[in-house]
Design a protein around this motif. Structure first.
Motif, mmCIF file in Angstrom:
data_model
loop_
_atom_site.group_PDB
_atom_site.id
_atom_site.type_symbol
_atom_site.label_atom_id
_atom_site.label_comp_id
_atom_site.label_asym_id
_atom_site.label_seq_id
_atom_site.Cartn_x
_atom_site.Cartn_y
_atom_site.Cartn_z
ATOM 1 N N ASP A 34 0.836 -1.195 0.000
ATOM 2 C CA ASP A 34 0.000 0.000 0.000
ATOM 3 C C ASP A 34 0.876 1.252 0.000
ATOM 4 O O ASP A 34 2.105 1.172 -0.114
ATOM 5 C CB ASP A 34 -0.976 -0.013 1.184
ATOM 6 C CG ASP A 34 -0.277 0.033 2.544
ATOM 7 O OD1 ASP A 34 0.939 0.336 2.588
ATOM 8 O OD2 ASP A 34 -0.948 -0.223 3.563
ATOM 9 N N SER A 35 0.236 2.422 0.136
ATOM 10 C CA SER A 35 0.968 3.694 0.074
ATOM 11 C C SER A 35 1.960 3.864 1.212
ATOM 12 O O SER A 35 2.845 4.720 1.163
ATOM 13 C CB SER A 35 -0.021 4.861 0.065
ATOM 14 O OG SER A 35 -0.866 4.795 1.191
ATOM 15 N N GLN A 36 1.831 3.049 2.265
ATOM 16 C CA GLN A 36 2.771 3.100 3.385
ATOM 17 C C GLN A 36 3.763 1.940 3.350
ATOM 18 O O GLN A 36 4.397 1.624 4.347
ATOM 19 C CB GLN A 36 1.999 3.109 4.708
ATOM 20 C CG GLN A 36 1.090 4.332 4.866
ATOM 21 C CD GLN A 36 0.348 4.322 6.186
ATOM 22 O OE1 GLN A 36 0.909 3.982 7.228
ATOM 23 N NE2 GLN A 36 -0.927 4.689 6.151
ATOM 24 N N ASP A 37 3.870 1.322 2.181
ATOM 25 C CA ASP A 37 4.805 0.212 1.957
ATOM 26 C C ASP A 37 4.533 -1.007 2.846
ATOM 27 O O ASP A 37 5.450 -1.766 3.168
ATOM 28 C CB ASP A 37 6.265 0.674 2.131
ATOM 29 C CG ASP A 37 6.839 1.198 0.824
ATOM 30 O OD1 ASP A 37 6.193 1.017 -0.221
ATOM 31 O OD2 ASP A 37 7.933 1.786 0.846
ATOM 32 N N PHE A 82 3.997 6.925 -13.424
ATOM 33 C CA PHE A 82 3.105 6.005 -12.725
ATOM 34 C C PHE A 82 2.142 5.406 -13.738
ATOM 35 O O PHE A 82 1.581 6.115 -14.581
ATOM 36 C CB PHE A 82 2.352 6.727 -11.606
ATOM 37 C CG PHE A 82 3.242 7.102 -10.456
ATOM 38 C CD1 PHE A 82 3.422 6.241 -9.388
ATOM 39 C CD2 PHE A 82 3.932 8.311 -10.462
ATOM 40 C CE1 PHE A 82 4.264 6.575 -8.335
ATOM 41 C CE2 PHE A 82 4.778 8.658 -9.415
ATOM 42 C CZ PHE A 82 4.941 7.781 -8.346
ATOM 43 N N ASP A 90 -1.132 2.751 -14.815
ATOM 44 C CA ASP A 90 -2.398 2.136 -14.395
ATOM 45 C C ASP A 90 -2.294 0.636 -14.643
ATOM 46 O O ASP A 90 -2.210 0.192 -15.789
ATOM 47 C CB ASP A 90 -3.544 2.743 -15.200
ATOM 48 C CG ASP A 90 -4.883 2.082 -14.892
ATOM 49 O OD1 ASP A 90 -4.956 1.265 -13.954
ATOM 50 O OD2 ASP A 90 -5.859 2.365 -15.613
ATOM 51 N N GLU A 139 -5.626 0.045 -6.967
ATOM 52 C CA GLU A 139 -5.847 1.392 -6.437
ATOM 53 C C GLU A 139 -4.570 2.232 -6.464
ATOM 54 O O GLU A 139 -4.600 3.427 -6.752
ATOM 55 C CB GLU A 139 -6.388 1.308 -5.012
ATOM 56 C CG GLU A 139 -7.815 0.756 -4.947
ATOM 57 C CD GLU A 139 -8.354 0.719 -3.537
ATOM 58 O OE1 GLU A 139 -7.639 1.165 -2.615
ATOM 59 O OE2 GLU A 139 -9.494 0.256 -3.353
ATOM 60 N N LYS A 140 -3.454 1.623 -6.144
ATOM 61 C CA LYS A 140 -2.169 2.330 -6.156
ATOM 62 C C LYS A 140 -1.488 2.096 -7.494
ATOM 63 O O LYS A 140 -1.245 0.951 -7.893
ATOM 64 C CB LYS A 140 -1.282 1.826 -5.014
ATOM 65 C CG LYS A 140 0.067 2.520 -4.928
ATOM 66 C CD LYS A 140 0.944 1.854 -3.869
ATOM 67 C CE LYS A 140 2.323 2.488 -3.848
ATOM 68 N NZ LYS A 140 3.242 1.773 -2.919
ATOM 69 N N ASP A 141 -1.181 3.184 -8.220
ATOM 70 C CA ASP A 141 -0.522 3.053 -9.522
ATOM 71 C C ASP A 141 0.878 2.471 -9.372
ATOM 72 O O ASP A 141 1.513 2.573 -8.315
ATOM 73 C CB ASP A 141 -0.448 4.414 -10.223
ATOM 74 C CG ASP A 141 -1.802 4.891 -10.724
ATOM 75 O OD1 ASP A 141 -2.684 4.036 -10.939
ATOM 76 O OD2 ASP A 141 -1.975 6.112 -10.894
ATOM 77 N N ARG A 195 10.178 -3.120 -3.251
ATOM 78 C CA ARG A 195 8.957 -2.526 -3.777
ATOM 79 C C ARG A 195 8.708 -3.053 -5.185
ATOM 80 O O ARG A 195 9.648 -3.311 -5.934
ATOM 81 C CB ARG A 195 9.067 -1.002 -3.816
ATOM 82 C CG ARG A 195 9.227 -0.335 -2.475
ATOM 83 C CD ARG A 195 9.441 1.161 -2.652
ATOM 84 N NE ARG A 195 10.615 1.429 -3.505
ATOM 85 C CZ ARG A 195 11.029 2.638 -3.829
ATOM 86 N NH1 ARG A 195 10.365 3.704 -3.429
ATOM 87 N NH2 ARG A 195 12.103 2.793 -4.590
#
Length: 279
Positions: free
Chosen positions: A58-61, A91, A93, A97-99, A128
């Motif tokens: 997610d956006s917080q790794d 980035f 698609d 949700e996260k690109d 990542r």
């Protein structure tokens, strides 16, 4: 082991208000589980149920699961649309949700928002998921094609030493050798080729040329049309440099000379004073 970047079947180990925790066993402890957020949990899911999920960050790794189907899995290749270009990279698609991040160092050409590009998915040094346009080592070598088959593919790299690298069906490894690479190719071009050989390692050797007699007629027709675009007077003849011929016609010097010879026989052109004229 919960594998990043892959789809796998996991078991519901714990049900909470905001989702379910999944692990390889129903008795898995929290450190060996991954969260599937509540909005993606199928109705009626209970402890012990098996779910097919994709694992990413997610956006917080933090590792997180999703029941959505990404357009790309670890080690595979796919065409993805550029959603955004920033100072640190692009980035893409990929259906989640996260690109997906495409670093500048993994780009083989400048990319633009809205275009579709061929990429592979890999795990970087920081663990990542990232995309790369350097897809050569990710392309498959087990294609179903045989010598003589017609194939379509995407040009992804041009080499002065080797030729034109092509991703057949966007996933199989192919090469148009330098001596066969007539025309002005650029990364991103979609082309139709003929398989001239299947190498021992499974990679495809390709040719954009048709059978010799068909190719000659097509080359001659194209040369004649271009001479007409010069208002019937080409300012050079078949003794011009290979660079000029390649620039104007997309042909090798030998192919150009053959086409000119055919047109002379057909009495469609004549050569005078270092120029070619239509008759």
């Amino acid at each position: 082991m919960i594998a990043l970047g892959k789809k796998q079947e996991l078991i519901v180990a714990k049900v909470v208000d905001f989702g379910v925790y999944l692990g390889e066993k129903e008795t898995a402890t929290e450190k060996d589980t991954v969260l599937l957020p509540g909005k993606q949990v199928p109705e009626g899911t209970k402890k012990g149920d098996k779910l097919n999920v994709f694992i990413y960050k997610d956006s917080q790794d933090r590792l997180i699961a999703t029941t959505k189907e990404p357009k790309l899995s670890l080690g595979d290749t796919a065409m993805l649309k550029v959603a955004q270009v920033t100072r640190i990279g692009a980035f893409l698609d990929w259906g989640l949700e996260k690109d997906l991040f495409l670093p500048y160092k993994e780009q083989t050409k400048k990319v633009h928002e809205g275009e579709e590009i061929l990429v592979a998915l890999y795990v970087d040094k920081s663990s990542r998921l990232c995309a790369t346009m350097k897809v050569y080592h990710y392309l498959q070598t087990d294609s179903p094609y045989a010598q003589g088959d017609a194939v379509t593919g995407l040009v992804y790299e041009i080499s002065d030493n080797f030729g034109v690298f092509v991703a057949v069906d966007e996933k199989y490894s192919g090469l148009i050798p330098k001596q066969e690479a007539q025309g002005n190719y650029k990364p991103g071009d979609e082309i139709t080729c003929r398989v001239t050989a299947v190498r021992e390692d499974g990679k495809l050797t390709l040719s954009a040329k048709k059978k010799a007699y068909i190719q000659l007629y097509e080359d001659a027709e194209n040369v004649y049309e271009i001479i007409q675009e010069f208002e019937g007077e080409l300012p050079f003849d078949d003794k011009a440099s290979p660079e000029i011929i390649q620039r104007e016609f997309g042909l090798s010097k030998n192919a150009f000379k053959r086409a000119v010879g055919h047109l002379l026989k057909e009495k469609k052109i004549e050569i005078k004073n270092g120029k070619i004229y239509t008759c």
